[in-house]
Motif scaffolding. Structure first.
Motif, PDB file in Angstrom:
ATOM      1  N   THR A 149       0.841  -1.193   0.000  1.00  0.00           N
ATOM      2  CA  THR A 149       0.000   0.000   0.000  1.00  0.00           C
ATOM      3  C   THR A 149       0.877   1.245   0.000  1.00  0.00           C
ATOM      4  O   THR A 149       1.985   1.232   0.544  1.00  0.00           O
ATOM      5  CB  THR A 149      -0.910   0.024   1.256  1.00  0.00           C
ATOM      6  OG1 THR A 149      -1.541  -1.242   1.404  1.00  0.00           O
ATOM      7  CG2 THR A 149      -1.968   1.105   1.151  1.00  0.00           C
ATOM      8  N   HIS A 178      -2.929   6.173  -1.416  1.00  0.00           N
ATOM      9  CA  HIS A 178      -2.520   6.534  -2.772  1.00  0.00           C
ATOM     10  C   HIS A 178      -2.823   5.378  -3.719  1.00  0.00           C
ATOM     11  O   HIS A 178      -3.387   5.558  -4.782  1.00  0.00           O
ATOM     12  CB  HIS A 178      -1.029   6.875  -2.755  1.00  0.00           C
ATOM     13  CG  HIS A 178      -0.498   7.428  -4.024  1.00  0.00           C
ATOM     14  ND1 HIS A 178      -1.124   8.425  -4.741  1.00  0.00           N
ATOM     15  CD2 HIS A 178       0.618   7.125  -4.729  1.00  0.00           C
ATOM     16  CE1 HIS A 178      -0.413   8.703  -5.816  1.00  0.00           C
ATOM     17  NE2 HIS A 178       0.645   7.927  -5.833  1.00  0.00           N
ATOM     18  N   TRP A 179      -2.428   4.195  -3.327  1.00  0.00           N
ATOM     19  CA  TRP A 179      -2.824   2.967  -4.024  1.00  0.00           C
ATOM     20  C   TRP A 179      -2.691   1.781  -3.091  1.00  0.00           C
ATOM     21  O   TRP A 179      -2.028   1.855  -2.057  1.00  0.00           O
ATOM     22  CB  TRP A 179      -2.056   2.754  -5.324  1.00  0.00           C
ATOM     23  CG  TRP A 179      -0.545   2.775  -5.258  1.00  0.00           C
ATOM     24  CD1 TRP A 179       0.264   3.808  -5.623  1.00  0.00           C
ATOM     25  CD2 TRP A 179       0.340   1.719  -4.831  1.00  0.00           C
ATOM     26  NE1 TRP A 179       1.583   3.478  -5.439  1.00  0.00           N
ATOM     27  CE2 TRP A 179       1.655   2.191  -4.969  1.00  0.00           C
ATOM     28  CE3 TRP A 179       0.141   0.434  -4.350  1.00  0.00           C
ATOM     29  CZ2 TRP A 179       2.774   1.424  -4.628  1.00  0.00           C
ATOM     30  CZ3 TRP A 179       1.253  -0.338  -4.014  1.00  0.00           C
ATOM     31  CH2 TRP A 179       2.546   0.154  -4.160  1.00  0.00           C
ATOM     32  N   HIS A 180      -3.345   0.700  -3.476  1.00  0.00           N
ATOM     33  CA  HIS A 180      -3.261  -0.528  -2.681  1.00  0.00           C
ATOM     34  C   HIS A 180      -3.262  -1.721  -3.616  1.00  0.00           C
ATOM     35  O   HIS A 180      -4.028  -1.756  -4.586  1.00  0.00           O
ATOM     36  CB  HIS A 180      -4.447  -0.619  -1.718  1.00  0.00           C
ATOM     37  CG  HIS A 180      -4.515  -1.935  -0.998  1.00  0.00           C
ATOM     38  ND1 HIS A 180      -3.643  -2.278  -0.001  1.00  0.00           N
ATOM     39  CD2 HIS A 180      -5.337  -3.013  -1.159  1.00  0.00           C
ATOM     40  CE1 HIS A 180      -3.929  -3.493   0.444  1.00  0.00           C
ATOM     41  NE2 HIS A 180      -4.950  -3.960  -0.256  1.00  0.00           N
ATOM     42  N   ARG A 181      -2.414  -2.678  -3.352  1.00  0.00           N
ATOM     43  CA  ARG A 181      -2.336  -3.896  -4.173  1.00  0.00           C
ATOM     44  C   ARG A 181      -2.341  -5.125  -3.271  1.00  0.00           C
ATOM     45  O   ARG A 181      -1.676  -5.136  -2.233  1.00  0.00           O
ATOM     46  CB  ARG A 181      -1.046  -3.893  -5.003  1.00  0.00           C
ATOM     47  CG  ARG A 181      -0.954  -2.762  -5.997  1.00  0.00           C
ATOM     48  CD  ARG A 181      -1.727  -3.076  -7.245  1.00  0.00           C
ATOM     49  NE  ARG A 181      -1.730  -1.929  -8.164  1.00  0.00           N
ATOM     50  CZ  ARG A 181      -2.214  -1.985  -9.401  1.00  0.00           C
ATOM     51  NH1 ARG A 181      -2.722  -3.116  -9.871  1.00  0.00           N
ATOM     52  NH2 ARG A 181      -2.201  -0.919 -10.165  1.00  0.00           N
ATOM     53  N   ARG A 190       7.499  -2.280  -8.579  1.00  0.00           N
ATOM     54  CA  ARG A 190       6.164  -1.757  -8.857  1.00  0.00           C
ATOM     55  C   ARG A 190       6.224  -0.245  -9.047  1.00  0.00           C
ATOM     56  O   ARG A 190       7.070   0.427  -8.458  1.00  0.00           O
ATOM     57  CB  ARG A 190       5.191  -2.116  -7.735  1.00  0.00           C
ATOM     58  CG  ARG A 190       4.847  -3.602  -7.721  1.00  0.00           C
ATOM     59  CD  ARG A 190       3.819  -3.999  -6.702  1.00  0.00           C
ATOM     60  NE  ARG A 190       3.446  -5.398  -6.884  1.00  0.00           N
ATOM     61  CZ  ARG A 190       2.438  -5.829  -7.655  1.00  0.00           C
ATOM     62  NH1 ARG A 190       1.673  -4.952  -8.296  1.00  0.00           N
ATOM     63  NH2 ARG A 190       2.179  -7.125  -7.777  1.00  0.00           N
ATOM     64  N   SER A 202       3.530   5.289  -8.929  1.00  0.00           N
ATOM     65  CA  SER A 202       2.291   6.051  -9.097  1.00  0.00           C
ATOM     66  C   SER A 202       1.038   5.240  -8.772  1.00  0.00           C
ATOM     67  O   SER A 202       0.097   5.755  -8.172  1.00  0.00           O
ATOM     68  CB  SER A 202       2.189   6.580 -10.523  1.00  0.00           C
ATOM     69  OG  SER A 202       2.275   5.484 -11.431  1.00  0.00           O
ATOM     70  N   ASP A 203       1.037   3.956  -9.156  1.00  0.00           N
ATOM     71  CA  ASP A 203      -0.184   3.182  -8.953  1.00  0.00           C
ATOM     72  C   ASP A 203       0.049   1.745  -8.484  1.00  0.00           C
ATOM     73  O   ASP A 203      -0.893   0.966  -8.380  1.00  0.00           O
ATOM     74  CB  ASP A 203      -1.016   3.168 -10.241  1.00  0.00           C
ATOM     75  CG  ASP A 203      -0.250   2.566 -11.412  1.00  0.00           C
ATOM     76  OD1 ASP A 203       0.896   2.105 -11.204  1.00  0.00           O
ATOM     77  OD2 ASP A 203      -0.781   2.576 -12.546  1.00  0.00           O
ATOM     78  N   ALA A 238       1.484  -0.621 -10.089  1.00  0.00           N
ATOM     79  CA  ALA A 238       1.451  -1.602 -11.187  1.00  0.00           C
ATOM     80  C   ALA A 238       2.782  -2.363 -11.237  1.00  0.00           C
ATOM     81  O   ALA A 238       3.840  -1.790 -10.982  1.00  0.00           O
ATOM     82  CB  ALA A 238       1.194  -0.896 -12.513  1.00  0.00           C
TER      83      ALA A 238
END
Lengths: 283, 404
Positions: free
Chosen positions: B242, B252-255, B283, B286-287, B289
Motif C-alpha cells: 500500500t 494513494h494505491w493498494h495492491r 512496482r 504512481s499506482d 502496477a
C-alpha cells in the motif's frame, strides 16, 4: 441539635485532653459537609472555578506540542486518589522529564500551566476552609498552605510514586501504614489555614486525629474513591472531580477540625453530639 | 507507561536534585544539519536503501578498533545509527557512545528495542529519537536528558510514550519495524498491531493511523515503511502493498500481491522494490502496477534488500545473495549465502551479516568476497558504515571494526 443522635454519631473523650471532644462518623461528617455547602453555596464556588481551570488545562495539555500522559489512576479498575490538600484528579499529567531541553517559550508555557493549577487549587482550598471555619488568616498562612500543597504535588510531576509490593500481606501492611499517615495528616490543611507553622501544624494534626482514626480513614477512602470515580468521566472528569469532590473534602476537613476543637461555627448542630450534652441530659 | 522502578527513581530524584542540582550530560546541542557521515535511522535513509554514498568502510579486511561492553541490561541486535560523533544503539534500553573511542556518553534502560530514528523536534533544543519497543513507540531525548549527580539516574531521557498496543509481539519487533523520520514526522509500524502511524516527534501524538484488515481476525504487522517524495510505501502479511500520502495518510494505491509473505519495501526513482518469499518485484510508484518480477525460488522470511546505483542486493535465504538490475531484475552476480540478511552498501562494498552471526563483505561490481568476520557472541546486528569503520551491536556489547 443537642441530644440528637444522628446516624453513627458518637462521643468520646480524648485521653490527655482536658476539653471534651466530639466524634462524628464518616457518614456524619459527609452529611454535615453537604449540609454546610447546601446552606452556604458560596463554599462550592472556588473549586467550581478551579474545576473549569483544571478542565481547560487538561485540554491544553492534550492539544499543545509538549508531551503529556493520561493520569495513571484513570487506567486502573479502581483507585483511591486522595491528596492531603483538597484537589481533584486531573485527567492528564505532564511529567518533568518532558520539560528537559524545551525551547524557552515552550518551557515557560508548560511550567506556567503546571504552576497555575496548584496555585489555583491552593487558593481555592484555603478560601473554602477559611470560610467553613469562619476564621481569618493572613497572607503568610496562605503562602504556607500553597507552598505545602505545591510540594505534595511534585511526585506526580516526577512520574508518580509507586513501590514494588512483593506480597499480599506486605501490601496490606503498606496500605495500613499509608492510611495511618494520611489519617494523621488529615487536619493539616485546616491548621495551616488557622495560622499554624509547618511544624506546629504537623504536630497538631497528628495529635488531633487521635481517637478519630476510623472516621478519618473512612473519609479518606470515600473521598479518594470519589476523586478517582468522577475523574474517569470522559472530557469533564477533571472538572467534576475538582468541582464536586474537592469542596466536600475541604468542608469535611473543617468539620472534623471544628468538632475536634469543640468549635462548631459552621456545622449543623443536628450532626453533632457532645459527651457533656448527653451527660447533661442524663442528669 | 513508565515502569514501577523508573517511577520510583523519578521520585527519588526529588531529594537529590534539591541539594545537588542537575548537570547536563552532553554539552553539544544537536541542532546542526546532517553531516555526510550521519546515519540517521535504520537502513540509513527514509526510502530504506541501506546505501550511504558519502561514506566508506573497511575494504579488504577488518580488525576490532574498539569494543564497548554495555551494561548488563543491554541486548543489542539492531543496527546502530549515528549523528555527529555519537552512536546510538537500541536494545532493552538506549546506549549513546562516542564513535571514535567507544566511550559511553549516556545510557538508560527501557522498553526500547529497535534502531532509533533521529527527528527534529521544534519544541525542543535537542533532537528526538523515535524508537520502537515490544508494544509501542517512544520518543527519547537525543542528548540523554539530565544526569543526577552521584547516581546512575537521569531525568528527561524519555520524552514521551507514543501509541501502545495491547498485544506485544512475542519475539519483539524485528529490524524491519524500525521507525523512519522525514520532514519532522516519524513514520512507523505499530508493534503488535496491523497499523502504520505518523507521529509528531515533539509529543508522540498520532497525526494519522492506517490499519489493514481492521475488522478481521488477521494479524500482520507492517514492515519498515519506505518514505520517498511525500509517499509512504508499506507492506505486510498477507499480500499487502500500500502507498499512503505522507502528510494526510490518504491511500494513494493498494495492491493485493499473489505472495502471502511480503518483506520491507525500498523506494527508488525507478519504482518500489518489494521482496516476497520467493521473488523480487518492482512496482510503479504512481499506482503500484507491476513493472517486473524476478522469481528467485527463495524462502525469504526475514531479509531486507539494499539498493545502490541501480542494483538490488537481496538474499534468497536458501543459498545465494543476489545482485539484480534495478531496471530489469536480471542477475548481475550471485554468491553463496545461506541465511537471512539485511545488507548495507558503501563505497564499492556490500556488507551483509549472515544469520545474525557472520559479517561478510563483497565487491559491489563482481560479488567477490573480501573478508568475513565472526564475533564471539551472537546475535550480530546489521552494520552501520562511517569514517572507514563498521559499527555493530553484538548482544552485550558494541563493536567498531576498522581496516586491518
Amino acid at each position: 441539635m443537642p441530644g440528637n443522635e444522628e446516624a453513627g454519631n458518637e462521643t468520646v473523650s480524648s485521653l490527655g485532653h482536658s476539653s471534651p471532644t466530639t466524634q462524628l462518623s464518616t457518614l456524619g461528617v459527609l452529611k454535615s459537609a453537604l449540609g454546610c455547602i447546601r446552606r452556604d453555596p458560596v463554599l462550592a464556588v472556588p473549586f467550581a472555578v478551579v474545576g473549569m481551570l483544571v478542565a481547560l488545562v487538561d485540554w491544553l495539555r492534550q492539544h499543545d506540542s509538549v508531551p503529556a500522559v493520561p493520569t495513571d489512576a484513570l487506567g486502573q479498575s479502581v483507585s483511591v486518589t486522595y491528596s492531603v490538600f483538597p484537589q481533584g484528579t486531573t485527567r492528564t499529567v505532564r511529567h518533568v522529564g518532558a520539560l528537559v531541553d524545551l525551547e524557552t517559550r515552550y518551557l515557560l508555557w508548560a511550567v506556567g500551566l503546571e504552576v497555575l493549577v496548584p496555585l489555583a487549587v491552593g487558593i481555592a482550598g484555603w478560601v473554602t476552609i477559611t470560610r467553613v471555619l469562619d476564621t481569618h488568616s493572613g497572607p503568610r498562612a496562605l503562602s504556607r498552605y500553597i507552598a505545602l500543597a505545591a510540594v505534595v504535588s511534585i511526585p506526580k510531576l516526577l512520574g508518580g510514586f509507586s513501590v514494588d509490593i512483593p506480597g499480599f500481606l506486605f501490601g496490606l501492611l503498606l496500605l495500613a501504614v499509608a492510611l495511618f499517615v494520611l489519617t494523621r495528616l488529615f487536619l493539616l490543611p485546616a491548621l495551616l489555614v488557622t495560622g499554624s507553622s509547618f511544624v506546629t501544624a504537623l504536630r497538631q494534626s497528628y495529635h488531633r486525629a487521635r481517637g478519630q482514626g476510623m472516621t478519618i480513614a473512612g473519609l479518606i477512602v470515600l473521598i479518594g474513591l470519589a476523586y478517582w470515580g468522577l475523574a474517569t468521566v470522559p472530557v469533564a472528569g477533571g472538572f467534576l472531580s475538582t468541582a464536586v469532590v474537592a469542596p466536600i473534602h475541604a468542608v469535611a476537613i473543617g468539620t472534623v477540625f471544628s468538632t475536634g476543637s469543640g468549635e462548631t461555627p459552621s456545622i449543623p448542630a443536628d450532626h453533632i453530639a457532645s459527651r457533656d450534652t448527653r451527660s447533661d441530659e442524663s442528669q | 507507561m513508565p515502569s514501577t522502578r523508573r517511577r520510583f527513581l523519578g521520585l527519588a530524584a526529588l531529594g537529590v536534585t534539591g541539594s545537588a542540582g542537575f548537570t547536563s550530560l552532553d554539552t553539544r546541542a544537536y541542532t546542526g544539519s546532517q553531516s555526510p557521515t550521519d546515519w540517521p535511522m535504520g537502513r540509513y535513509d527514509p526510502p530504506g536503501t541501506g546505501y550511504n554514498p558519502t561514506v566508506s568502510g573497511p575494504k579488504d579486511n577488518v580488525a576490532v578498533a574498539w569494543t564497548h561492553r554495555a551494561p548488563d541490561w543491554f541486548r543489542g541486535s539492531t543496527q546502530p545509527i549515528r549523528r555527529g560523533k555519537t552512536l546510538y544503539v537500541g536494545g532493552n534500553g538506549l546506549l549513546a557512545l562516542d564513535t571514535e573511542t567507544g566511550k559511553r556518553r549516556f545510557s538508560f534502560q527501557g522498553p526500547y528495542h529497535s534502531s532509533p530514528a533521529i527527528a527534529p523536534a521544534s519544541s525542543y533544543q535537542t533532537k528526538t529519537l523515535g524508537i520502537a519497543g515490544l508494544a509501542g513507540i517512544y520518543g527519547l531525548n537525543a542528548n540523554g536528558g539530565w544526569e543526577l549527580p552521584f547516581t546512575d539516574m537521569s531525568v528527561g531521557g524519555e520524552r514521551w510514550t507514543g501509541p501502545q498496543s495491547s498485544r506485544p509481539g512475542f519475539f519483539g519487533p524485528a529490524e524491519s519495524t524500525t521507525p523512519v523520520t522525514v520532514n519532522g514526522t516519524i513514520y512507523t509500524a505499530l508493534p503488535g498491531t496491523n497499523s502504520v502511524v505518523a507521529l509528531n516527534p515533539n509529543n508522540g501524538k498520532v497525526l494519522w493511523q492506517r490499519t489493514h484488515h481492521k475488522d478481521e481476525s488477521v494479524s500482520g504487522m507492517f514492515n519498515r515503511p519506505a518514505v520517498d517524495d511525500g509517499i509512504v510505501f508499506v507492506t505486510a502479511w498477507p499480500q499487502q502493498a500500500t502507498a499512503y500520502r505522507a502528510d494526510t495518510g490518504e491511500q494513494h494505491w493498494h495492491r493485493e500481491l499473489e505472495e502471502m509473505t511480503v518483506l520491507p519495501p525500498v523506494a527508488t526513482d525507478e519504482g518500489v522494490v518489494i521482496p516476497t518469499r520467493e521473488s523480487v518485484q518492482l512496482r510503479a510508484r504512481s499506482d503500484g502496477a507491476l513493472l517486473w518480477e524476478r522469481n528467485l525460488d527463495g524462502n525469504v522470511t526475514d531479509s531486507t534488500p539494499a539498493v545502490a546505483d541501480g542494483t538490488i542486493f537481496v538474499a534468497d535465504e536458501r543459498e545465494s545473495l543476489y545482485a539484480l538490475s534495478l531496471a530489469t531484475g536480471e542477475t548481475r552476480w550471485t554468491v553463496p549465502f545461506d541465511g537471512k540478511t539485511t545488507p548495507v552498501v558503501a563505497d564499492g562494498r556490500v556488507y551483509a551479516v549472515d544469520s545474525l552471526w557472520a559479517l561478510e563483505a563483497f565487491d559491489v561490481a563482481t560479488g567477490e568476497k573480501q573478508f568475513e568476520y565472526h564475533p564471539s557472541e551472537v546475535p550480530l546486528s546489521p552494520p552501520m558504515v562511517g569514517d572507514g569503520m563498521l559499527y555493530l551491536a553484538n548482544r552485550g556489547r558494541v563493536l567498531a571494526l576498522e581496516e586491518a
